[in-house]
Scaffold this motif. Structure first.
Motif, PDB file in Angstrom:
ATOM      1  N   UNK A   1       0.836  -1.165   0.000  1.00 58.27           N
ATOM      2  CA  UNK A   1       0.000   0.000   0.000  1.00 58.27           C
ATOM      3  C   UNK A   1       0.890   1.240   0.000  1.00 58.27           C
ATOM      4  N   UNK A   2       0.574   2.206  -0.838  1.00 57.98           N
ATOM      5  CA  UNK A   2       1.335   3.450  -0.909  1.00 57.98           C
ATOM      6  C   UNK A   2       0.738   4.485   0.028  1.00 57.98           C
ATOM      7  N   UNK A   3       1.555   5.366   0.531  1.00 58.11           N
ATOM      8  CA  UNK A   3       1.105   6.442   1.395  1.00 58.11           C
ATOM      9  C   UNK A   3       1.663   7.743   0.844  1.00 58.11           C
ATOM     10  N   UNK A   4       0.805   8.704   0.553  1.00 60.74           N
ATOM     11  CA  UNK A   4       1.223  10.031   0.108  1.00 60.74           C
ATOM     12  C   UNK A   4       0.569  11.065   0.994  1.00 60.74           C
ATOM     13  N   UNK A   5       1.249  12.185   1.154  1.00 61.78           N
ATOM     14  CA  UNK A   5       0.732  13.265   1.979  1.00 61.78           C
ATOM     15  C   UNK A   5       0.930  14.561   1.219  1.00 61.78           C
ATOM     16  N   UNK A   6      -0.050  15.405   1.233  1.00 64.12           N
ATOM     17  CA  UNK A   6       0.043  16.683   0.546  1.00 64.12           C
ATOM     18  C   UNK A   6      -1.275  17.404   0.650  1.00 64.12           C
ATOM     19  N   UNK A   7      -1.416  18.481  -0.099  1.00 68.83           N
ATOM     20  CA  UNK A   7      -2.640  19.271  -0.079  1.00 68.83           C
ATOM     21  C   UNK A   7      -3.541  18.830  -1.216  1.00 68.83           C
ATOM     22  N   UNK A   8      -4.719  18.294  -0.881  1.00 70.85           N
ATOM     23  CA  UNK A   8      -5.689  17.864  -1.878  1.00 70.85           C
ATOM     24  C   UNK A   8      -6.422  19.096  -2.396  1.00 70.85           C
ATOM     25  N   UNK A   9      -6.441  19.256  -3.718  1.00 70.80           N
ATOM     26  CA  UNK A   9      -7.075  20.425  -4.317  1.00 70.80           C
ATOM     27  C   UNK A   9      -8.014  20.011  -5.429  1.00 70.80           C
ATOM     28  N   UNK A  10      -9.049  20.818  -5.623  1.00 72.86           N
ATOM     29  CA  UNK A  10      -9.932  20.614  -6.775  1.00 72.86           C
ATOM     30  C   UNK A  10      -9.182  21.054  -8.022  1.00 72.86           C
ATOM     31  N   UNK A  11      -9.418  20.357  -9.114  1.00 71.63           N
ATOM     32  CA  UNK A  11      -8.774  20.692 -10.385  1.00 71.63           C
ATOM     33  C   UNK A  11      -9.832  20.617 -11.469  1.00 71.63           C
ATOM     34  N   UNK A  12     -10.292  21.766 -11.901  1.00 70.99           N
ATOM     35  CA  UNK A  12     -11.352  21.820 -12.904  1.00 70.99           C
ATOM     36  C   UNK A  12     -10.732  21.893 -14.283  1.00 70.99           C
ATOM     37  N   UNK A  18     -12.289  12.586 -18.120  1.00 73.73           N
ATOM     38  CA  UNK A  18     -10.893  12.165 -18.173  1.00 73.73           C
ATOM     39  C   UNK A  18     -10.089  12.612 -16.963  1.00 73.73           C
ATOM     40  N   UNK A  19     -10.754  13.117 -15.937  1.00 75.44           N
ATOM     41  CA  UNK A  19     -10.038  13.568 -14.754  1.00 75.44           C
ATOM     42  C   UNK A  19     -10.940  13.374 -13.544  1.00 75.44           C
ATOM     43  N   UNK A  20     -10.351  13.002 -12.435  1.00 75.43           N
ATOM     44  CA  UNK A  20     -11.142  12.785 -11.226  1.00 75.43           C
ATOM     45  C   UNK A  20     -11.658  14.087 -10.627  1.00 75.43           C
ATOM     46  N   UNK A  21     -11.012  15.203 -10.990  1.00 70.84           N
ATOM     47  CA  UNK A  21     -11.403  16.485 -10.431  1.00 70.84           C
ATOM     48  C   UNK A  21     -10.565  16.902  -9.235  1.00 70.84           C
ATOM     49  N   UNK A  22      -9.589  16.071  -8.870  1.00 74.92           N
ATOM     50  CA  UNK A  22      -8.749  16.373  -7.708  1.00 74.92           C
ATOM     51  C   UNK A  22      -7.281  16.115  -8.025  1.00 74.92           C
ATOM     52  N   UNK A  23      -6.403  16.897  -7.401  1.00 77.23           N
ATOM     53  CA  UNK A  23      -4.960  16.689  -7.533  1.00 77.23           C
ATOM     54  C   UNK A  23      -4.331  16.749  -6.145  1.00 77.23           C
ATOM     55  N   UNK A  24      -3.239  16.043  -5.979  1.00 77.61           N
ATOM     56  CA  UNK A  24      -2.445  16.078  -4.757  1.00 77.61           C
ATOM     57  C   UNK A  24      -1.064  16.560  -5.161  1.00 77.61           C
ATOM     58  N   UNK A  25      -0.712  17.728  -4.723  1.00 74.36           N
ATOM     59  CA  UNK A  25       0.577  18.300  -5.110  1.00 74.36           C
ATOM     60  C   UNK A  25       1.667  17.781  -4.166  1.00 74.36           C
ATOM     61  N   UNK A  62       6.815  15.841   2.691  1.00 77.53           N
ATOM     62  CA  UNK A  62       6.944  14.691   1.811  1.00 77.53           C
ATOM     63  C   UNK A  62       7.527  15.173   0.489  1.00 77.53           C
ATOM     64  N   UNK A  63       8.620  14.549   0.043  1.00 85.38           N
ATOM     65  CA  UNK A  63       9.318  14.970  -1.173  1.00 85.38           C
ATOM     66  C   UNK A  63       9.593  13.749  -2.029  1.00 85.38           C
ATOM     67  N   UNK A  64       9.334  13.869  -3.328  1.00 83.35           N
ATOM     68  CA  UNK A  64       9.693  12.825  -4.278  1.00 83.35           C
ATOM     69  C   UNK A  64      11.094  13.161  -4.771  1.00 83.35           C
ATOM     70  N   UNK A  65      12.062  12.303  -4.479  1.00 80.44           N
ATOM     71  CA  UNK A  65      13.448  12.509  -4.886  1.00 80.44           C
ATOM     72  C   UNK A  65      13.623  11.828  -6.243  1.00 80.44           C
ATOM     73  N   UNK A  66      13.651  12.618  -7.311  1.00 82.96           N
ATOM     74  CA  UNK A  66      13.730  12.075  -8.665  1.00 82.96           C
ATOM     75  C   UNK A  66      15.156  11.670  -8.995  1.00 82.96           C
ATOM     76  N   UNK A  67      15.300  10.489  -9.578  1.00 82.47           N
ATOM     77  CA  UNK A  67      16.605  10.045 -10.058  1.00 82.47           C
ATOM     78  C   UNK A  67      16.712  10.185 -11.565  1.00 82.47           C
TER      79      UNK A  67
END
Length: 83
Positions: A1-12, A18-25, A62-67
């Motif tokens: 199971x994955x765990x992410x943390x961030x601010x959930x925002x509406x995305x119109x 084709x979009x759930x209407x929400x984004x997690x930055x 929470x930070x995604x460390x890109x390689x």
């Protein structure tokens, strides 16, 4: 199971089908990606790891460390949709 943390925002996007209407930055650390400036504002695929970083001023984030990162070519996506 994955765990992410961030601010959930509406995305119109105007296209609800084709979009759930929400984004997690999530913040992304890209210092290991050499061509990052070429990828700004592009649709990208990134690989790396999610880490909890404790910043002195902001606290734990929470930070995604890109390689690695690469642009996703829209033409390839369009060809798949036509099939």
């Amino acid at each position: 199971m994955a765990y992410l943390e961030g601010r959930l925002q509406r995305h119109d996007t105007g296209d609800e089908g084709e979009h759930t209407g929400y984004v997690l930055r999530v913040e992304v650390e890209v210092s290991a990606v050499q061509n990052v400036e070429e990828l700004i504002d592009e649709q990208v695929a990134i690989t790396g790891e999610v880490e909890l970083v404790d910043y002195p001023d902001r606290g734990k984030e929470l930070v995604f460390i890109a390689t690695s990162a690469a642009a996703i070519e829209e033409e390839a996506e369009d060809a798949e949709e036509d099939e």
